[in-house]
Design an enzyme around this catalytic site. Sequence first.
Site, PDB file in Angstrom:
ATOM      1  N   LYS A 688     -17.406 -33.488  -0.252  1.00 16.97           N
ATOM      2  CA  LYS A 688     -17.077 -32.059  -0.077  1.00 16.97           C
ATOM      3  C   LYS A 688     -15.868 -31.723  -0.953  1.00 16.97           C
ATOM      4  O   LYS A 688     -14.731 -32.037  -0.601  1.00 16.97           O
ATOM      5  CB  LYS A 688     -16.756 -31.747   1.388  1.00 16.97           C
ATOM      6  CG  LYS A 688     -16.723 -30.247   1.647  1.00 16.97           C
ATOM      7  CD  LYS A 688     -15.852 -29.812   2.770  1.00 16.97           C
ATOM      8  CE  LYS A 688     -14.420 -29.566   2.403  1.00 16.97           C
ATOM      9  NZ  LYS A 688     -14.155 -28.484   1.453  1.00 16.97           N
ATOM     10  N   GLU A 771      -4.172 -39.086   1.705  1.00 19.75           N
ATOM     11  CA  GLU A 771      -3.020 -38.937   0.795  1.00 19.75           C
ATOM     12  C   GLU A 771      -2.532 -37.506   0.974  1.00 19.75           C
ATOM     13  O   GLU A 771      -3.295 -36.563   0.821  1.00 19.75           O
ATOM     14  CB  GLU A 771      -3.503 -39.207  -0.641  1.00 19.75           C
ATOM     15  CG  GLU A 771      -2.378 -39.606  -1.583  1.00 19.75           C
ATOM     16  CD  GLU A 771      -1.855 -38.428  -2.362  1.00 19.75           C
ATOM     17  OE1 GLU A 771      -0.863 -37.843  -1.904  1.00 19.75           O
ATOM     18  OE2 GLU A 771      -2.438 -38.114  -3.407  1.00 19.75           O
ATOM     19  N   CYS A 805       0.817 -33.472  -6.202  1.00 24.53           N
ATOM     20  CA  CYS A 805       1.508 -34.126  -5.073  1.00 24.53           C
ATOM     21  C   CYS A 805       2.739 -34.849  -5.601  1.00 24.53           C
ATOM     22  O   CYS A 805       3.702 -35.041  -4.886  1.00 24.53           O
ATOM     23  CB  CYS A 805       0.623 -35.127  -4.364  1.00 24.53           C
ATOM     24  SG  CYS A 805      -1.089 -35.031  -4.761  1.00 24.53           S
ATOM     25  N   GLU A 903       7.173 -29.118   1.689  1.00 24.82           N
ATOM     26  CA  GLU A 903       6.405 -29.132   0.440  1.00 24.82           C
ATOM     27  C   GLU A 903       5.981 -27.712   0.100  1.00 24.82           C
ATOM     28  O   GLU A 903       5.391 -27.019   0.941  1.00 24.82           O
ATOM     29  CB  GLU A 903       5.170 -30.019   0.583  1.00 24.82           C
ATOM     30  CG  GLU A 903       4.450 -30.179  -0.734  1.00 24.82           C
ATOM     31  CD  GLU A 903       3.281 -31.157  -0.672  1.00 24.82           C
ATOM     32  OE1 GLU A 903       3.111 -31.925  -1.616  1.00 24.82           O
ATOM     33  OE2 GLU A 903       2.543 -31.141   0.337  1.00 24.82           O
TER      34      GLU A 903
END
Length: 1021
Positions: A688, A771, A805, A903
């Site tokens: 997906k 992750e 990231c 973040e």
Amino acid sequence: MAVALADGLSDKQLDAIERATRAIGVELFARANDDQPTVLERRWWDDRIMAWAMRDESVKAQMFRFIDVLPMLDTSEAVTEHLHEYFDDVRRYLPSAARLGLSVARPGTIAGRALAIAARRNALGHARRFIAGTTQSEVVAAAMNERKLKRAFTLDLLGEAVTSEIEADNYLQAYIDLIESIAPIVNRWPEVPQIDRAGGAELPRVNVSIKLSALDSQFDPIDQAGTTRRVTRRLRNLLRVARAHRAFVNIDMESYKTKDLTLAIFKQTMLEDEFRDTSDVGIVIQCYLKDSAEDLRGLCSWAADRERAVWVRLVKGAYWDYETVMAQQSGWPVPVFQEKWQTDNNFEELTRMALANHRHLRTALGSHNLRSLAHGIAVSRELRVPHDQFELQMLYGMGDAAKQAIVDAGYRLRIYMPFGQLIPGMAYLVRRLLENTSNESFLRASFAEHIPVERLMMNPREHRHEARPPLAQHDGNTPRPMTESNPAFRNEPLTDFSREDNRRAMQDAIAEVTRQFGRSYPLVIDGQEIETASWQDSRCPAHKSRSVGRVSIATTEHADAAVRAAGVALEPWWRMGAKGRAEYLRQAAAVMRRRRFELAAWQIFECAKPWREADGDVAEAIDFCEFYALGAERMDAAHGVDVPGEENRFAYVPRGVTAVIAPWNFPLAILTGMTAAALASGNTVVMKPAEQSSVVGAKLMEIFREVGLPPGVLNYVPGPGEIVGAALVEHPDVATIAFTGSRAVGLAINARAAEVSASKRLRHVKHVIAEMGGKNAIIIDDDADLDEAVLGVVKSAFGYQGQKCSACSRVIVLDSVNSVFLERLVEATRSLKIGPAEDPATAVSAVIDEDSFRRIHKYIDLGRQTGTEVLAMEVDGLEREGYYIGPHIFADIAPDDRLAQEEIFGPVLVVLRAANLDEAIRIFNDSDYALTGGIFSRSPEHLRRARRELLVGNLYLNRGITGALVNRQPFGGFKMSGIGTKAGGSDYLLQFVVPRAITENTMRRGFAAASAADEENTSDG
Ligand SMILES: Cc1cc2nc3c(=O)[nH]c(=O)nc-3n(C[C@H](O)[C@H](O)[C@H](O)COP(=O)(O)OP(=O)(O)OC[C@H]3O[C@@H](n4cnc5c(N)ncnc54)[C@H](O)[C@@H]3O)c2cc1C
């Protein structure tokens, strides 16, 4: 106009040239020795420091590193500390006096201060030998001295790397000021006919050498048009001032990647009406380059067409180590010759070619090698090129005795005189020291190692059969062979966009992909395409009204069907064995390689990824396929420890159906990585992709279908995470969930998978690999190389709009360098171009979608309340076209502020201050995340501490913190950054399998049969 492409010399002439070369060389050598009867260059070579350096490579490396950092050390404590850090480990190689000095001189003591002063004086003394001065008046005095010795000069203004447009403007202005201020003085000096006249005409006395990369902070061959425009604008100003003052402008040559563009800009500018009639310009050709002959021919034809000669300075090239190492690191062909004799020989061939065409090209030979220069003189005599129609050039502070010999022989000699400040001066000094102490250096061979003159004057071709010492001992500056943990694997090289064919290929792919916009992409389940009732347009973030393609949206039923298909396909896929499975992956990699530009182009539009980022993404996807294919084959080789009477087998079996739930920021690479790992290790996959990058996901499906992957092994079900993603996570037959994305979603998946495993009484515990992002920091130490630090932070923070990231979102700067670093950082960032990703000039494009756009703006508003906004780049109306946000930098933020803790995933950078390294490390580690991070420092002790104390999964010393490569930098973090081990690392595949140990007792009534392995090894008999 056709020009002679070769020198056209007969064998007889070549023989005559060779004889003359030796005679001239021997004579020059003797004259130079007459000048200083003992050893040439005595002052230089008798220097004890250089003598130590040449005796031992490790001392040399430390010595040059210390000299490099010295200008940044502003207290004697710092100097003494660094002396200890650099030399304690190599102390045993130092002479006894130096050993003693080091052991008594501790930082803060009188002896320490004395040592610091002596070290600084020594380094400055060295610098002054190679640098003509720091001020204009010193330079004028130095130039006058040269002229008294009948030597002409060219001035080079040493500068720090130009990281911003302001710095480029300042650099240009400094050249203009230089010409305007010294020309009236120098032009009044009495004439020196040997250097001021050629063919009866007057030559310009003021002569400057300049590097074009210093005229543009964004000098980049990927953006040929933009770079040319900006550089030419500044170059024209310089040429006008030069003409007004009768000054000569020479364009120096730098690294290989800038070479073609530098030549192109030079040629284009000099064809403009305004400059077409001038001959007071020149450019450099570096003879260590394999394609230099081609370039010289091109230059010659161009000059002939222009009908006005220009100068060409032939040099060997100053960046040999850099070119060799960078090419090896990038997996690109090495552009420089690898054997010294080849460079020397090419220098001679090009000398002949240039002098044979002296009507179009005036030749300057820049070398300290008396053989190379003697050959030039011999050729000029053979071809009857008048004395004053070519010249010889040498660097300030090098080969001084030989210089006078050349002048006395009646030739025009020009001295290349760098001048400027200490920081860039030290970098220049280190280059010169490296060159002089290199094992291959002519100066070292002749004046330090006293090789007989007959040998020094040999034709370079006579050295061709000499065995070369192995690379590692060959020279401290030459690269060591690469050590690899995985020798059968090689990273896919990134595309070299300094090559025109690559730029064209990307432009063509962009055009082709645009033509394919609007296509429909159905689901693929069990090998069948399925069109669903619901479709969604995937839009360009940079052009929000444009649709890249229509994607069929899956429902929970489709997710269920896909899992069932994957379940059926599982057994045969696993039984096929790793070799068979690996073959599919390798074929997929081959298709990606073939469709490389096209795959990048889809990302450019669907995800607003600038060219290089998109290209890197495809290269990483290729790497993942090949790396995991190899890893699975290795994993499959049964192993175990047998003892007599007992046979042990150890094997891995796949966990089962894997749901791959991927993000949009590495739309092909991460999706491919997780999928390839699962497939290679024998699992089947339901994939997906993120809603924002479903077309790229469809392309991956297309590739696996093209290579004939059996139906059901890989299924493609795009759709909303909350529906399709959730259905996959909860599905009882999904064994593994491989996820990359936000912390919130990762944790929710982890929790839900655990819940489902318990509540549904599954026969397995769902395995989650997640992750989940980071809040990555870079520390700037007080002795950091700020040129590199500024560029490293800008790239890490704003590359792909900060949406990696691994992106840097906090920079922690030590107080003493804070203001200078911050100022340069802001200006460097301000110089980045914001625009659509399909424009190769773009450094920062749009963020991925409206949600991101709003979220990032909320953080920007927050920053305005809690800190100082030191940069807010406008996007000049682009926000109407797409989701553009210019880079933002905030200072005066508390380390525990939300801006410094959460973040953001956008182009927002927070600058934090630290009093010292201890505080910087505390701030660095004060985060929920532990993904990437780095430090710029030249203190070996601080780097040692960084290795130990900076707690992140991927730590980078003295470089940017993004761009991890498969195998070389296995990627992934811990704490809230992720569950699982590193992608692209040797243990990644282990997460997709379960290990089994099988032991058989092979004893039967006291008789142990030979094991299968033993039998294989037994010969007949
Ligand atoms: C006036 C002047 C201007 C200059 N301008 C430039 C410039 O614009 N751009 C630039 O790049 N350089 C420039 N240089 C530097 C020049 O390129 C050389 O680095 C330097 O002059 C040393 O070469 P040499 O002929 O004096 O010495 P040599 O000792 O004969 O040659 C050393 C050179 O050989 C080459 N070499 C070393 N090892 C190997 C190997 N294993 N295989 C192949 N080749 C090898 C390297 O290029 C090295 O610099 C300039 C030099 C001078 C004198």
